[in-house]
Design a protein around this motif. Structure first.
Motif, PDB file in Angstrom:
ATOM      1  N   ARG A  32      -6.796   5.062   0.976  1.00 10.91           N
ATOM      2  CA  ARG A  32      -7.473   4.400  -0.245  1.00 10.91           C
ATOM      3  C   ARG A  32      -6.605   3.180  -0.717  1.00 10.91           C
ATOM      4  N   ARG A  33      -5.409   3.486  -0.694  1.00 10.60           N
ATOM      5  CA  ARG A  33      -4.712   2.149  -0.962  1.00 10.60           C
ATOM      6  C   ARG A  33      -4.616   1.318   0.054  1.00 10.60           C
ATOM      7  N   ALA A  72       0.832  -1.371  -0.107  1.00 13.62           N
ATOM      8  CA  ALA A  72      -0.078  -0.016   0.143  1.00 13.62           C
ATOM      9  C   ALA A  72       0.968   1.154  -0.123  1.00 13.62           C
ATOM     10  N   HIS A  73       2.012   1.175   0.872  1.00 12.41           N
ATOM     11  CA  HIS A  73       2.675   2.513   1.116  1.00 12.41           C
ATOM     12  C   HIS A  73       4.039   2.561   0.381  1.00 12.41           C
TER      13      HIS A  73
END
Length: 305
Positions: free
Chosen positions: A278-279, A93-94
Motif C-alpha cells: 500500500r505504501r 515506502a519501507h
C-alpha cells in the motif's frame, strides 16, 4: 493525448493506478509472456524484490521510458537499462518497517532473546542479567529516509545517534570519517544503497575499528559487507551482529553464517509487512504522476542513488 500504458505486476497496483489520470494500467505475470501491450507500454513496474532476471522484462518493451521500482534498492537496474530509460525507486515506502526491524534486532541482542529462546527449546530456566538498549550510542551509516526513521524510533529508548552520509553536512558526518568514528560507538547500523562505492564497505578494517562487544546491524544489502571478514569477527567472539541481508542471498545450506556465534539472521524481511505494498504504490503513483506531467520524478535514480 492517449493514455500511457503501464505494465503493473499485481492487482493492488492496477487498482492504485486506475485512479491516476493519463495512464492505463495493464496487469502482467512476471512468470509468463508479457501481454501485447508490452509493445507500446512506456512504464514498467517490476515485482517487489524482483531478481536480477527482472531486467529482461524491460528488454522486451521497445517503447519503455520509465522503470518504477517498489523497493528503495535499485542496484540490479542501475547500468542495465537502455539509453533514455529513466529509473525511479520507492524511497520513503519501507523506511518505517525497516527501522522497526533495526530496533527489534538491537533489543533482541541486548536482551538476549535468542539465548532465552534456545533455553526454552531445551527446557532450561536460564536466569541471568542482560544488557539494555538505554544509554547506548549508535552510529548510523546512511543518512536517508531509513536513517531518519531509525533515529525517531531509537530516541525514546534513550539511545544517542550519529549519522554518516556520503558527504559531510549539517548534522551528518562524511563517510571518510567512519573509521575514526566507529571506536566510539556501542553499535553500528548500516543502511546504505548498494553501489560501486558501498560494495565491501564493511570490510576487515571497518569491523576491526568497532570496539570489543559492539554490535553490527546490516539492513542494507548483503554485498555491502565482506562476508568472510564478518564471519571471522563473529567467530572470534569480539563483536555480535544482526543481518537481514547476506552475500550470497538466499543463504545456501551449510554456509558459515548459519552457525556463526553471536549472529541474529533474518531472511530479508525488514520491509515485508502488511502495509508494504500500500505504501509502495502510494509512492509509485506520485512518481508516475510527475512523469506523466512531463516533470522529473522526485525519486529518480542518478549515479546509483
Amino acid at each position: 493525448m492517449p493514455d500511457i500504458d503501464v505494465l503493473v505486476c499485481d492487482e493492488e497496483g492496477r487498482a492504485a493506478l486506475e485512479q491516476l489520470p493519463g495512464v492505463r494500467p495493464v496487469h502482467y505475470d512476471a512468470d509468463a509472456p508479457l501481454p501485447p501491450e508490452a509493445a507500446t507500454a512506456e512504464i514498467l513496474i517490476p515485482p517487489f524484490l524482483s531478481p536480477a532476471s527482472g531486467v529482461t522484462l524491460a528488454e522486451q518493451m521497445p517503447k519503455l521510458r520509465l522503470v518504477q521500482l517498489l523497493t528503495a534498492g535499485a542496484e540490479i537496474w542501475v547500468g542495465n537499462l537502455a539509453e533514455g530509460v529513466a529509473l525511479s525507486d520507492c524511497k520513503g515506502a519501507h523506511g518505517g518497517a525497516t527501522a522497526e526491524w533495526i530496533v527489534g534486532a538491537l533489543l533482541a541482542i541486548y536482551r538476549d532473546f535468542p539465548v532465552f529462546q534456545r533455553a526454552q527449546e531445551e527446557g532450561r530456566w536460564d536466569y541471568h542479567r542482560t544488557d539494555e538498549l538505554d544509554g547506548k550510542s549508535v552510529l548510523i551509516v546512511g543518512a536517508g529516509d531509513v536513517a531518519a526513521q531509525t533515529v525517531s524510533r531509537l530516541t525514546p529508548f534513550g539511545v544517542s545517534t550519529t549519522l554518516v552520509g556520503r558527504r559531510a553536512r549539517d548534522g551528518v558526518h562524511g563517510i571518510d570519517e567512519v573509521h575514526d568514528l566507529l571506536p566510539e560507538f556501542d553499535a553500528c547500523v548500516v543502511i546504505v544503497p548498494l553501489t560501486d562505492d558501498t560494495r565491501g564497505l564493511v570490510d576487515a578494517r571497518f569491523l576491526a575499528a568497532m570496539p570489543d562487544g559492539a554490535i553490527l546491524v546490516n539492513a542494507a544489502r548483503g554485498p555491502v559487507a565482506d562476508t568472510d571478514a564478518l564471519v571471522a569477527e563473529l567467530t572470534s567472539g569480539r563483536i555480535r551482529a544482526a543481518v537481514d541481508v547476506t552475500d550470497p542471498e538466499p543463504l545456501p545450506e551449510g554456509h558459515p553464517l548459519w552457525s556463526a556465534p553471536g549472529l541474529l539472521l533474518t531472511p530479508h524481511v525488514g520491509g515485508s509487512v502488511p502495509g508494504a505494498m500500500r505504501r509502495a504504490y502510494g509512492i509509485a503513483v506520485e512518481q508516475i504522476a510527475a512523469f506523466v506531467r512531463g516533470e522529473r520524478p522526485p525519486n529518480l535514480v542518478e549515479n546509483g542513488y
